[in-house]
Write an enzyme that holds these catalytic residues in place. Structure first.
Site, PDB file in Angstrom:
ATOM      1  N   ALA A  90      69.168  23.981  47.315  1.00 53.83           N
ATOM      2  CA  ALA A  90      67.998  24.008  48.176  1.00 53.83           C
ATOM      3  C   ALA A  90      67.811  25.611  48.315  1.00 53.83           C
ATOM      4  O   ALA A  90      67.068  25.999  47.410  1.00 53.83           O
ATOM      5  CB  ALA A  90      68.495  23.243  49.452  1.00 53.83           C
ATOM      6  N   ARG A  91      68.384  26.105  49.278  1.00 53.89           N
ATOM      7  CA  ARG A  91      68.059  27.895  49.646  1.00 53.89           C
ATOM      8  C   ARG A  91      69.622  28.195  50.044  1.00 53.89           C
ATOM      9  O   ARG A  91      70.273  27.340  50.716  1.00 53.89           O
ATOM     10  CB  ARG A  91      67.166  27.725  50.871  1.00 53.89           C
ATOM     11  CG  ARG A  91      65.578  27.803  50.245  1.00 53.89           C
ATOM     12  CD  ARG A  91      65.241  28.786  49.155  1.00 53.89           C
ATOM     13  NE  ARG A  91      63.997  28.650  48.588  1.00 53.89           N
ATOM     14  CZ  ARG A  91      63.658  28.247  47.426  1.00 53.89           C
ATOM     15  NH1 ARG A  91      64.572  27.061  46.633  1.00 53.89           N
ATOM     16  NH2 ARG A  91      62.326  27.996  47.051  1.00 53.89           N
ATOM     17  N   GLU A 104      69.405  36.518  47.154  1.00 49.64           N
ATOM     18  CA  GLU A 104      69.362  36.719  45.580  1.00 49.64           C
ATOM     19  C   GLU A 104      68.529  37.936  45.037  1.00 49.64           C
ATOM     20  O   GLU A 104      67.752  38.456  45.906  1.00 49.64           O
ATOM     21  CB  GLU A 104      68.485  35.324  45.085  1.00 49.64           C
ATOM     22  CG  GLU A 104      69.262  34.166  45.357  1.00 49.64           C
ATOM     23  CD  GLU A 104      68.433  32.807  44.933  1.00 49.64           C
ATOM     24  OE1 GLU A 104      67.591  32.864  44.200  1.00 49.64           O
ATOM     25  OE2 GLU A 104      68.542  31.627  45.162  1.00 49.64           O
ATOM     26  N   HIS A 132      70.131  30.017  40.048  1.00 51.12           N
ATOM     27  CA  HIS A 132      68.866  29.546  40.250  1.00 51.12           C
ATOM     28  C   HIS A 132      68.006  28.993  39.297  1.00 51.12           C
ATOM     29  O   HIS A 132      66.967  29.407  38.852  1.00 51.12           O
ATOM     30  CB  HIS A 132      67.848  30.577  41.154  1.00 51.12           C
ATOM     31  CG  HIS A 132      66.985  29.979  42.149  1.00 51.12           C
ATOM     32  ND1 HIS A 132      66.715  30.541  43.306  1.00 51.12           N
ATOM     33  CD2 HIS A 132      66.324  28.743  41.929  1.00 51.12           C
ATOM     34  CE1 HIS A 132      65.805  29.544  43.825  1.00 51.12           C
ATOM     35  NE2 HIS A 132      65.485  28.681  43.182  1.00 51.12           N
TER      36      HIS A 132
HETATM   37  C1  DGY Z   1      61.253  26.272  44.118  1.00 51.31           C
HETATM   38  O1  DGY Z   1      60.309  25.876  43.300  1.00 51.31           O
HETATM   39  O2  DGY Z   1      61.416  26.416  45.254  1.00 51.31           O
HETATM   40  C2  DGY Z   1      62.446  26.358  43.154  1.00 51.31           C
HETATM   41  O3  DGY Z   1      63.573  26.838  44.029  1.00 51.31           O
HETATM   42  C3  DGY Z   1      62.352  27.038  41.991  1.00 51.31           C
HETATM   43  O4  DGY Z   1      63.208  26.363  40.975  1.00 51.31           O
END
Ligand code: DGY
Length: 324
Positions: free
Chosen positions: A242-243, A272, A290
């Site tokens: 996710a993040r 990141e 990622h």
């Molecule tokens: C997004 O599109 O938010 C993704 O993290 C990229 O892979």
């Protein structure tokens, strides 16, 4: 002098999409694919009609509030938009769009990849073989956890979580539990035989694998902290596509160091591309850079989505993927 709109692209995009951009607009591309500075973003906002950032470009208030803006739309290449201060964008009359729907399966595939890597110690085994330290097969070597039939807990139950649940349930016979404030629709629940947990804490206690699928941002910052990690089974694994800031990284490092859980698989990080030293030192965490949406087809489809949003904007039509 061309009267085509001026469009600024912050990073290199798939070639076929860049060709279409060149045909339609006066476009400035980032052919070197160099990360740009806040000052370069401010200048882009002043000199272009549309700016197209990606998920690694930060647009906080200090950037968005630059004076003498020409830009009217931030057409984001990516579904997540926590790198853009949405309230300020709105206050500054900037439209923001994103690219939902087209990266669902590829991101769910990476979540499943990390789950399997973490469960079966894939990255660790690869390192061992490359280091020529493998002594040969033996009954107790690198034993790991079963995936088939285990319980997968999903935090957030949107498109990507549901795609992962389908792969896990129909492919690996996994039992699906999820947390989301409101129940999912009945057809999805029936298809996945999914059970909703009343709280994240309940899910953390029950799941063999926990996979995070909530948006980033203030509301979910360090949602998975030391207290939540302490609820997980000692045999459980945590997966994050996710993040990065949904997890308190230092708490996770401590938890993995103390072997309070069996492992983790991460595709996203706080700050990141800097990955915390403590994670790099651990064998029980699998780390990817990622890669969630990084297939040729998906990245091309994401670019096409941005093109659709730009076209709608310049034709004064409703945007297919407007965020604000
Ligand atoms: C997004 O599109 O938010 C993704 O993290 C990229 O892979």
């Amino acid at each position: 002098m061309s009267n085509k709109p001026k469009v600024f692209i912050t990073r290199k995009w798939p070639a076929s999409v860049e060709e279409k951009l060149k045909a339609r607009y006066q476009v400035t591309l980032n052919t070197e694919d160099r990360p740009l500075t806040a000052d370069e973003f401010r200048q882009a906002l002043q000199h272009y009609d549309a700016v197209c950032p990606t998920v690694c470009d930060s647009f906080p208030a200090e950037v968005l509030k630059v004076e003498n803006k020409r830009c009217q739309i931030l057409a984001n290449f990516g579904v997540g938009y926590n790198h853009i201060d949405i309230d300020t964008a709105k206050a500054e009359n900037l439209i923001v769009s994103n690219t939902p729907g087209v990266l669902t399966e590829s991101t769910a595939d990476i979540a499943m990849t990390l789950l399997l890597m973490s469960a079966r110690r894939g990255a660790e085994g690869d390192r061992l073989v490359r280091a020529r330290q493998w002594q040969g097969w033996c009954p107790t070597h690198m034993m790991s956890s079963d995936v088939t039939g285990a319980t997968l807990g999903l935090i957030g139950f949107g498109r990507i979580a549901q795609a992962m649940a389908r792969k896990a349930h129909h492919g690996f016979g996994m039992k699906i539990i999820y947390f989301k404030p409101s129940p999912a629709d009945q057809q999805t629940i029936d298809d996945l035989n999914a059970t909703r947990c009343d709280s994240i804490a309940e899910l953390m206690q029950q799941a063999d694998y926990v996979s995070l699928h909530c948006p980033g941002g203030e509301a979910t910052h360090h949602l998975i902290d030391q207290k939540m990690l302490a609820l997980m089974k000692p045999t459980a694994h945590l997966i994050n596509t996710a993040r990065g800031d949904v997890i308190d990284t230092q708490a996770l490092i401590q938890c993995l160091t103390d072997k309070q859980i069996a492992g983790a698989g991460l595709d996203v990080y706080e700050d990141e591309p800097n990955v915390a030293e403590g994670l790099l030192a651990l064998d029980n965490v699998s780390l990817l850079p990622h890669l969630g949406s990084a297939t040729i087809a998906t990245r091309t489809a994401m670019g096409e989505k941005v093109l659709d949003n730009l076209q709608a904007f310049f034709n004064r039509q409703p945007l297919p993927d407007r965020v604000v």
